[in-house]
Design an enzyme around this catalytic site. Structure first.
Site, short mmCIF file in Angstrom:
data_model
loop_
_atom_site.label_atom_id
_atom_site.label_comp_id
_atom_site.label_asym_id
_atom_site.label_seq_id
_atom_site.Cartn_x
_atom_site.Cartn_y
_atom_site.Cartn_z
CB ALA A 65 -0.91 0.01 1.23
CG ASN A 99 -0.15 8.01 -2.77
OD1 ASN A 99 1.03 8.05 -3.07
ND2 ASN A 99 -0.94 6.97 -3.04
CD GLU A 109 0.82 2.18 3.71
OE1 GLU A 109 1.38 3.26 3.47
OE2 GLU A 109 1.43 1.09 3.71
ZN LIG Z 1 5.36 2.60 5.14
#
Ligand SMILES: [Zn+2]
Length: 883
Positions: free
Chosen positions: A269, A272, A305
Site C-alpha cells: 500500500a 499518498n 499507511e
Molecule cells: Zn510505510
C-alpha cells in the site's frame, strides 16, 4: 531504461536542491494510451544552494510536448530534453513559472510505477521515483510543494476522479461527454506522495470526528460490487485514527481521507497524502474469502499507511537514504497499535518471527546493508526488512532506553520541530537527546552498521557472596563493505527468576540501577553483578526481545524448561521453547549429515504439554508455543552447510513426535475450540481458531488417518476461510487422496475471485514434494495466472521460492533454474517485482556445496543476460560479490 541510475548514489554526496518548487499545478487529461500532462511549476532558487544553479529536472521514459517559461515558449537552444532529463543551462536566477507538457501511455506502463492502469482503473505509484515518469520534476523528497491537480476524462471511462487533498471544484464540460475535478492539497509534500486515480469505482463512506471536533469524510473505493468487503478496512481506519490521537496526540488534517483498492500494485500500500492507494489484498475481506491473518494484515496496513500522515508525509525524508526515518518509525507505530488492539505478547512473538525470518537472514548474507544505507544503485531495492523491521527495532530500543515518558517527549519534540520539513535520522535522534539529555551518539551506530549483534552471556551464581554475575560479550561480524565494527548500545531487559518462579529485585552491586529491569550494554565485554541473590536464580534475558540480537547463554535445558513454565515475561516463555526446539533440530540436522541417528527430547514435549494444559493462557499464545521453529529458522541457526532436506526431515520428525505424545490433549483442544458462534475476526476468536488449527496440523503430522479425515471434514464444513484454508493446508502436507479433492474443490468454489485463487496458487507452490516444481510450471500456464499481475506472481512464484525450502532448493538445481528463467521473463515487464523475486537467492552461500554451486551457476547466468534492469542487476551483482 534509466541509464543514469547505473551510477551509485552516495549519502556523502548529498547536496541541497538548486531550485525549490513552491506550487505545482497539474492538468491531467486521462486517456488509455495518450494521457496529456501539463505541469505548471512555480520555481525559485534555493537560498541554501550554491548560486546560479542550472535547472535540471528528472524524467523517466518521458516525451516532451512543449515547454514555456513565464508563459513564453522556450526556444529550442535554451533547453535540452531527453526521456530521462530536462535541463535549462541558464535559467533566470529569480522565481519563475515553468510549464511543461508531456504525453504518457498508462496502458503500456507494465512497470506499475508512475501513471498506469490496474484493470480499467487509472492510478499512480510515485514512491520512490515514479513521479518522473509522469512529468519532468526535481523528483527528490526534499523538494516539498503545494499541489493543485485538475483531472479531466470521458465520463464513461472514468466517472470517479480523485487526487490528493480536498475537492475544490468538479463538473461536466459543457457540450461534451467529458467531466473534470480539481483537488487542492494545502500541505507541502514531496512528489513521491502525489497520487491520482480515475475509473469506475464503488465506495463505502463514513465520518470521523477528530479530537478537536473536526468532521472528516472517510471513503474507501473498490471495484463495483465489492463494497461489502470494505467494511472491516473502514473499521480499522477509524480505530487507527482514534488510536493515533490517544497514543501520540496526532490528529488528521484534511477534510477527507480516501483509500482506493487496486488489483495491480507492486507493493502492499502507499501513503499518498489524503489518498492512500492499496493493493486490494489489504482492503477486501469477508469471512468466506479472507483468513484471520488477512484480517490482521488489513488492520495493521490500514493503520500503517494512515500513521504515515504524520511520520512520512508532514515530516518526510530529506533523501532516500533516510527511508528508515519514515518506515522504521511507522512500522514501530503500527506494531504498537496492533499490540494495543490485540495481544501485546502474541504481537511481539509474531513480529520477532518475521524479523528473524527476513531481517536476520538478510543481515547474514550478501545483501546485508545498514538500516540507513550509504550507497545505492537502485533505491527500489532498499525497501527491505532491514530498513522497515530493523528500523522499527531501533525505535523500540529508544523507547526501552528512554522509558515511555522520555520517548514521548522526544517524539513530541520531533513533531514540533520538523513538521512541514524533510528531515534526517540525525534530526530525529537529536530530538530524543535534547528532550531527555541522553547521550545518543554511540546509539547512532545502529543506523550505520549492518549485521546482527551476537551477544553471549555467561551467568554464574556465588551462594557465599550471594551474587549473580552476568559476563557479557558482544560481537558484530563483517558485512559487505564493513570489515570492522564498533560495539553497539544494547538495552537488555532481564529478570532473575527465583526458585519459586518469581522475579528477584534487581540490585546491581556497584550501585548502578537496572532501571525498569534493563541493563545497557556498551562495550565488547562487560560484567554485571547483582547482589542479595541467595539461591541460584534462572536469568531471563532480552525480555520482550528488547534488542534485535542473537543471544547465546549457558542456560541449561532444565533452565529453559523452567523459564517456559514460570517466566513472568510471556515472550521469554515462548523463546525458551523455541530455543529448546532449535537446539534439537540443529542437532538432528547435523546428525543426519554425519549419518548418525536423530535424538528426541521428551523434556521439550513435556513442556509443550504443560503449556497446552494451562487454562489461563491465551489460545493465540499457546498456538505460537506449539509452532516449532520453521525450516528457515533452522537454516539461519545453522548458518552454513545448509541441507534443506535434512532440515525438513528433522522438523517433520519433531512435529510427528509432538502430535504423537500429546495426541489426547490435542484432540481435546480441537474438540473444545470447534464450533462456537458465527465467524468474527476479533483477536480472541482468531486466537482460538489458530490453536484449534495448530492442534489439527500436529495430529495429522503424527500420521493418524483420523486426523486426515478430520481435516477433510473441516475443509468441507467450514463456514469461514480461516478454517477452510487451514484444513487444506494441513491436507497439502500429506500425499492422500483427500488433498487433491480439496484442491480441486477449492478452485471450483473460488475461481471467480482472484485474491482467493492466489491462496490456491500459494498452497500448491508450497507442497514439500518433488512433483511440486512440475505443478508450479503448469500453474504458470493456468488461465488464472498472469506474469503481469504482482499478486499472482508473488502467490505462485514467490511462494515457491520463498516458502518451499526443499523444492526451491532441489538438489538438482531445477528450482533455481526455474526462478532464474522467471526473473528473466519478467524483468523487462516489471523490474521491481523481478528483483524482489531474485532476492530468494540471498542465502545461497550458506547452502551445502552441491546446491551452492547450482545456485551460483544460475546467478551467473542471470548476471550475463542481455539488457537486465538496474533493479535485477544490482541484486545479482551484490549477491555474487566476493564475501
Ligand atoms: Zn510505510
Amino acid at each position: 531504461m534509466r541509464t543514469d541510475q547505473d551510477q551509485p548514489v552516495r549519502l556523502a554526496d548529498y547536496q541541497p536542491p538548486g531550485w525549490l518548487v513552491e506550487t505545482v499545478h497539474l492538468d491531467v487529461v486521462l486517456d488509455a494510451t495518450a494521457t496529456r500532462v501539463r505541469a505548471r511549476l512555480k520555481l525559485r532558487p534555493n537560498p541554501a544552494a550554491p548560486a546560479a544553479a542550472p535547472l535540471t529536472l528528472d524524467g523517466d521514459a518521458l516525451a516532451l510536448q512543449s515547454i514555456a517559461l513565464d508563459g513564453t515558449a522556450l526556444p529550442a537552444d535554451a533547453y535540452t530534453a531527453t526521456p530521462d532529463k530536462l535541463s535549462i543551462a541558464q535559467p533566470p536566477q529569480r522565481s519563475f513559472e515553468l510549464t511543461v507538457e508531456t504525453l504518457v501511455d498508462p496502458t503500456a506502463n507494465t512497470q506499475l510505477s508512475g501513471l498506469y492502469r490496474a484493470g480499467d482503473t487509472y492510478c499512480t505509484q510515485c514512491e520512490a521515483e515514479g513521479f518522473r515518469r509522469i512529468t519532468y520534476f526535481p523528483d527528490r523528497p526534499d523538494v516539498m510543494a503545494v499541489y493543485t491537480t485538475r483531472i479531466e476524462a470521458e465520463k464513461a471511462d472514468a466517472p470517479v476522479l480523485l487526487a490528493n487533498g480536498n475537492l475544490v471544484e468538479s463538473g461536466d464540460i459543457a457540450g461534451t461527454t467529458r467531466h473534470f475535478a480539481v483537488w487542492q492539497d494545502p500541505f507541502p509534500k514531496p512528489s513521491y506522495l502525489f497520487a491520482l486515480v480515475g475509473g469506475t469505482l464503488g465506495h463505502v463512506e463514513d465520518t470521523f470526528v477528530t479530537m478537536s471536533g473536526r468532521r472528516v469524510m472517510l471513503r474507501i473505493y473498490v471495484e463495483p460490487g465489492k463494497e461489502d468487503r470494505a467494511g472491516f478496512a473502514m473499521d480499522a481506519l477509524k480505530r487507527a485514527m482514534r488510536w493515533d490521537e490517544q497514543a501520540f496526540g496526532r490528529e488528521y488534517d484534511l477534510d477527507i481521507f480516501m483509500i482506493v483498492a487496486v488489483s495491480a500494485f507492486n507493493m502492499g500500500a502507499m501513503e499518498n497524502k489524503g489518498l492512500n492507494v492499496f493493493n486490494d489484498k489489504y482492503v477486501l475481506a469477508s469471512p468466506q474469502t479472507a483468513t484471520d491473518i488477512d484480517y490482521a494484515s488489513i488492520d495493521g496496513i490500514i493503520a500503517h499507511e494512515y500513521f504515515h500522515n504524520w511520520t512520512g508525509n508532514r515530516i518526510t525524508c530529506r533523501d532516500w537514504f533516510q527511508l528508515c526515518l519514515k518506515e522504521g518509525l511507522t512500522v514501530f507505530r503500527d506494531q504498537e497499535y496492533t499490540a494495543d488492539q490485540r495481544s501485546r505478547p502474541v504481537k511481539r512473538i509474531a513480529d520477532v518471527r518475521i524479523l528473524r525470518a527476513h531481517q536476520f537472514v538478510e543481515d547474514a548474507g550478501p545483501l546485508a546493508h545498514p538500516v540507513r544505507p550509504e550507497v545505492y544503485r537502485e533505491i527500489n531495492n532498499f525497501y527491505t526488512a532491514t530498513v522497515y523491521d530493523k528500523g522499527a527495532e531501533i525505535v523500540r530500543m529508544l523507547a526501552v532506553l528512554l522509558g515511555t515518558d522520555g520517548f514521548r517527549r522526544g517524539l513530541d519534540l520531533y513533531f514540533q520541530r520538523h513538521d512541514g520539513h524533510a528531515a534526517t535520522v540525525e534530526d530525529f535522534i537529536a530530538c530524543f537527546a535534547d528532550a531527555t539529555k541522553a547521550d545518543l551518539g554511540p546509539f547512532m551506530r545502529w543506523y550505520r552498521q549492518a549485521g546482527t549483534p551476537e551477544v553471549a552471556v555467561t551467568i554464574s551464581h556465588d551462594p557465599k557472596a550471594r551474587t549473580c554475575t552476568l559476563d557479557v560479550t558482544q560481537m558484530l561480524r563483517p558485512t559487505p563493505g564493513q570489515p570492522d565494527k564498533e560495539p553497539v548500545v544494547i538495552p537488555l531487559a532481564l529478570g532473575l527468576v527465583g526458585p519459586d518462579g518469581r522475579d528477584l529485585p534487581l540490585r546491581l552491586a556497584d550501585g548502578r540501577a537496572a532501571e525498569r529491569g534493563v541493563v545497557t550494554l556498551t562495550r565488547p565485554s562487560e560484567s554485571f553483578v547483582f547482589s542479595d541473590v541467595a539461591a541460584r536464580p534462572v536469568a531471563s534475558l532480552n525480555r520482550a526481545f528488547s534488542a534485535p540480537i542473537k543471544l547465546t547463554t549457558n542456560l541449561t535445558g532444565d533452565d529453559l524448561r523452567f523459564l517456559a513454565a514460570h517466566d513472568g515475561d510471556p515472550f521469554n516463555r515462548w523463546q525458551a521453547l523455541q530455543t529448546l526446539g532449535s537446539m534439537l533440530l540443529t542437532d538432528n540436522v547435523r546428525a543426519q549429515r554425519a549419518g548418525a541417528p536423530m535424538r528426541t527430547d521428551a523434556g521439550l514435549i513435556e513442556a509443550l504439554g504443560a503449556i497446552l494444559a494451562e487454562p489461563a493462557l491465551e489460545p493465540a499464545f499457546v498456538a505460537q508455543a506449539l509452532t516449532v521453529p520453521s525450516e528457515a529458522d533452522v537454516a539461519r541457526e545453522l548458518g552454513q552447510d545448509v541441507d534443506p532436506d535434512a532440515i525438513f526431515a528433522a522438523r517433520t520428525a519433531l512435529r510427528a513426535a509432538i502430535g504423537d505424545a500429546l495426541g489426547a490433549a490435542l484432540r481435546e483442544t480441537y474438540r473444545r475450540l470447534s464450533g462456537g458462534g458465527p465467524y468474527s475476526p476479533d483477536a480472541a476468536s482468531a486466537g482460538r481458531r489458530s490453536l484449534k488449527n495448530v492442534a489439527l496440523d500436529l495430529l495429522a503430522a503424527s500420521g493418524g488417518a483420523a486426523a486426515i479425515a478430520l481435516a477433510a471434514q473441516q475443509y468441507q464444513t467450514a463456514d469461514n476461510m480461516t478454517d477452510r484454508m487451514a484444513a487444506v493446508a494441513t491436507l497439502s502436507l500429506h500425499p492422500v487422496p483427500e488433498r487433491q479433492a480439496a484442491i480441486d474443490d477449492f478452485y471450483r468454489r473460488f475461481e471467480a475471485d482472484p485474491l482467493v485463487i492466489d491462496k490456491w496458487f500459494a498452497l500448491q507452490a508450497a507442497i514439500p514434494e518433488a512433483a511440486t516444481l512440475g505443478r508450479v510450471r503448469e500453474l504458470a500456464q493456468h488461465t488464472a495466472f498472469s506474469l503481469g499481475n504482482p499478486n499472482r506472481v508473488r502467490s505462485l512464484i514467490g511462494a515457491f521460492a520463498q516458502t518451499n525450502q526443499t523444492q526451491f532448493n532441489r538438489a538438482d538445481g531445477a528450482g533455481y533454474a526455474f526462478l532464474a528463467d522467471t526473473v528473466l521473463a519478467l524483468d523487462s515487464r516489471n523490474p521491481q517485482v523481478a528483483s524482489r523475486l531474485m532476492t530468494a537467492f540471498r542465502s545461497w552461500r550458506a547452502l551445502e556445496s552441491g546446491r551452492r554451486a547450482k545456485a551460483e551457476a544460475e546467478l551467473r547466468r542471470v548476471a550475463v543476460a542481455p539488457s537486465l534492469s538496474t533493479d535485477v542487476r544490482d541484486i545479482v551483482e551484490r549477491s555474487l560479490a566476493p564475501a
